[in-house]
Design a protein around this motif. Structure first.
Motif, PDB file in Angstrom:
ATOM      1  N   ASN A  68       0.831  -1.206   0.000  1.00  0.00           N
ATOM      2  CA  ASN A  68       0.000   0.000   0.000  1.00  0.00           C
ATOM      3  C   ASN A  68       0.866   1.257   0.000  1.00  0.00           C
ATOM      4  N   LYS A  69       1.819   1.316  -0.898  1.00  0.00           N
ATOM      5  CA  LYS A  69       2.783   2.416  -0.888  1.00  0.00           C
ATOM      6  C   LYS A  69       2.121   3.773  -1.100  1.00  0.00           C
ATOM      7  N   GLU A  70       1.134   3.830  -1.958  1.00  0.00           N
ATOM      8  CA  GLU A  70       0.481   5.108  -2.236  1.00  0.00           C
ATOM      9  C   GLU A  70      -0.229   5.645  -0.996  1.00  0.00           C
ATOM     10  N   LEU A  71      -0.965   4.775  -0.331  1.00  0.00           N
ATOM     11  CA  LEU A  71      -1.660   5.185   0.885  1.00  0.00           C
ATOM     12  C   LEU A  71      -0.663   5.464   2.004  1.00  0.00           C
ATOM     13  N   GLU A  72       0.408   4.695   2.045  1.00  0.00           N
ATOM     14  CA  GLU A  72       1.441   4.909   3.057  1.00  0.00           C
ATOM     15  C   GLU A  72       2.046   6.305   2.916  1.00  0.00           C
ATOM     16  N   GLU A  73       2.307   6.722   1.690  1.00  0.00           N
ATOM     17  CA  GLU A  73       2.859   8.060   1.455  1.00  0.00           C
ATOM     18  C   GLU A  73       1.874   9.134   1.920  1.00  0.00           C
ATOM     19  N   LYS A  74       0.602   8.889   1.680  1.00  0.00           N
ATOM     20  CA  LYS A  74      -0.430   9.837   2.103  1.00  0.00           C
ATOM     21  C   LYS A  74      -0.458   9.952   3.625  1.00  0.00           C
ATOM     22  N   LEU A  75      -0.339   8.818   4.296  1.00  0.00           N
ATOM     23  CA  LEU A  75      -0.332   8.815   5.757  1.00  0.00           C
ATOM     24  C   LEU A  75       0.911   9.511   6.307  1.00  0.00           C
ATOM     25  N   GLN A  76       2.041   9.297   5.646  1.00  0.00           N
ATOM     26  CA  GLN A  76       3.279   9.935   6.084  1.00  0.00           C
ATOM     27  C   GLN A  76       3.149  11.457   6.012  1.00  0.00           C
ATOM     28  N   GLU A  77       2.576  11.945   4.929  1.00  0.00           N
ATOM     29  CA  GLU A  77       2.403  13.388   4.769  1.00  0.00           C
ATOM     30  C   GLU A  77       1.415  13.940   5.793  1.00  0.00           C
ATOM     31  N   ALA A  78       0.358  13.169   6.070  1.00  0.00           N
ATOM     32  CA  ALA A  78      -0.637  13.606   7.053  1.00  0.00           C
ATOM     33  C   ALA A  78      -0.025  13.677   8.448  1.00  0.00           C
ATOM     34  N   ALA A  79       0.841  12.701   8.769  1.00  0.00           N
ATOM     35  CA  ALA A  79       1.507  12.688  10.072  1.00  0.00           C
ATOM     36  C   ALA A  79       2.427  13.898  10.216  1.00  0.00           C
ATOM     37  N   LYS A  80       3.212  14.165   9.182  1.00  0.00           N
ATOM     38  CA  LYS A  80       4.109  15.327   9.203  1.00  0.00           C
ATOM     39  C   LYS A  80       3.323  16.616   9.416  1.00  0.00           C
ATOM     40  N   ALA A  81       2.240  16.754   8.659  1.00  0.00           N
ATOM     41  CA  ALA A  81       1.443  17.981   8.720  1.00  0.00           C
ATOM     42  C   ALA A  81       0.851  18.190  10.106  1.00  0.00           C
ATOM     43  N   LYS A  82       0.399  17.092  10.742  1.00  0.00           N
ATOM     44  CA  LYS A  82      -0.213  17.210  12.064  1.00  0.00           C
ATOM     45  C   LYS A  82       0.802  17.661  13.103  1.00  0.00           C
ATOM     46  N   VAL A  83       1.992  17.071  13.076  1.00  0.00           N
ATOM     47  CA  VAL A  83       3.019  17.440  14.049  1.00  0.00           C
ATOM     48  C   VAL A  83       3.487  18.874  13.804  1.00  0.00           C
ATOM     49  N   GLU A  84       3.659  19.239  12.555  1.00  0.00           N
ATOM     50  CA  GLU A  84       4.089  20.605  12.236  1.00  0.00           C
ATOM     51  C   GLU A  84       3.045  21.627  12.671  1.00  0.00           C
ATOM     52  N   GLU A  85       1.773  21.250  12.550  1.00  0.00           N
ATOM     53  CA  GLU A  85       0.683  22.133  12.987  1.00  0.00           C
ATOM     54  C   GLU A  85       0.766  22.390  14.493  1.00  0.00           C
ATOM     55  N   LEU A  86       0.988  21.321  15.268  1.00  0.00           N
ATOM     56  CA  LEU A  86       1.094  21.459  16.722  1.00  0.00           C
ATOM     57  C   LEU A  86       2.368  22.205  17.114  1.00  0.00           C
TER      58      LEU A  86
END
Length: 206
Positions: A68-86
């Protein structure tokens, strides 16, 4: 003589009652402070609301990542964005820790030592419950051989890392083998393979 004896008894009873009232008052004040600290902590933790891309049903099981590489990349970006937001609001935040199907979902902060966040919150204010924090000797990217995350065991409130004690139960262990760390570099998923108790002076970082 008998009157003096009764007078002495009355005085002693009065002193005992006064001491009891003072003790009761102190306990009430402590209870109030504790409840206030507990509510403040819960409100503080509410800043971690994961986006839909990071919801439990969307997280890829460890064994399926390669498929699931495509979805994995999406999750990685979402995780980065959430931490950067906080982190934009609270600079001391370096990540988020989550154990699915538990109450453990907390921001992780990091300081210059391993004392400050024992009794301070992410804004630098005193707080009895402190924060969940990464060892000051670790890199904030969680790329060290061992990354140590600290948090209080608040038994009476059953919060912060108190739930980790349930890993002594075999059923809990078998049903909670995944730990997720969200960082500025992305999502890191860990599998729990062993649990042990260590004293502060033991070389658990090695």
């Amino acid at each position: 003589m008998q009157k003096k004896l009764w007078l002495m008894i009355e005085i002693l009873l009065g002193i005992a009652l006064l001491v009891l009232l003072i003790w009761f008052g102190i306990r009430k004040i402590e209870d109030y402070r504790y409840i206030k600290a507990q509510n403040e902590f819960k409100n503080s933790m509410s800043i971690v609301e994961l986006d839909s891309d990071l919801d439990e049903e969307n997280i890829i099981p460890i064994e399926e990542v390669e498929e699931n590489k495509e979805l994995e990349e999406k999750l990685q970006e979402a995780a980065k964005a959430k931490v950067e937001e906080l982190k934009a609001e609270y600079p001391s935040i370096v990540g988020i820790i989550e154990i699915p199907k538990t109450e453990i979902l907390y921001p992780i902060v990091q300081g210059n030592d391993n004392q400050f966040y024992l009794d301070h919150d992410k804004e630098g204010n005193y707080h009895a419950f402190g924060e969940v924090f990464l060892d000051s000797r670790n890199t904030s990217s969680f790329t060290d051989k061992n990354s140590v995350v600290y948090g209080h065991n608040v038994r009476s409130a059953k919060t912060i890392f108190n739930e980790l004690l349930q890993y002594e139960n075999e059923d809990f262990f078998n049903n909670h083998k995944e730990i997720r760390i969200y960082t500025q570099e992305g999502l890191k998923t860990y599998e729990v393979i062993s649990v042990f108790k260590a004293k502060p002076e033991e070389p658990y970082r090695e």
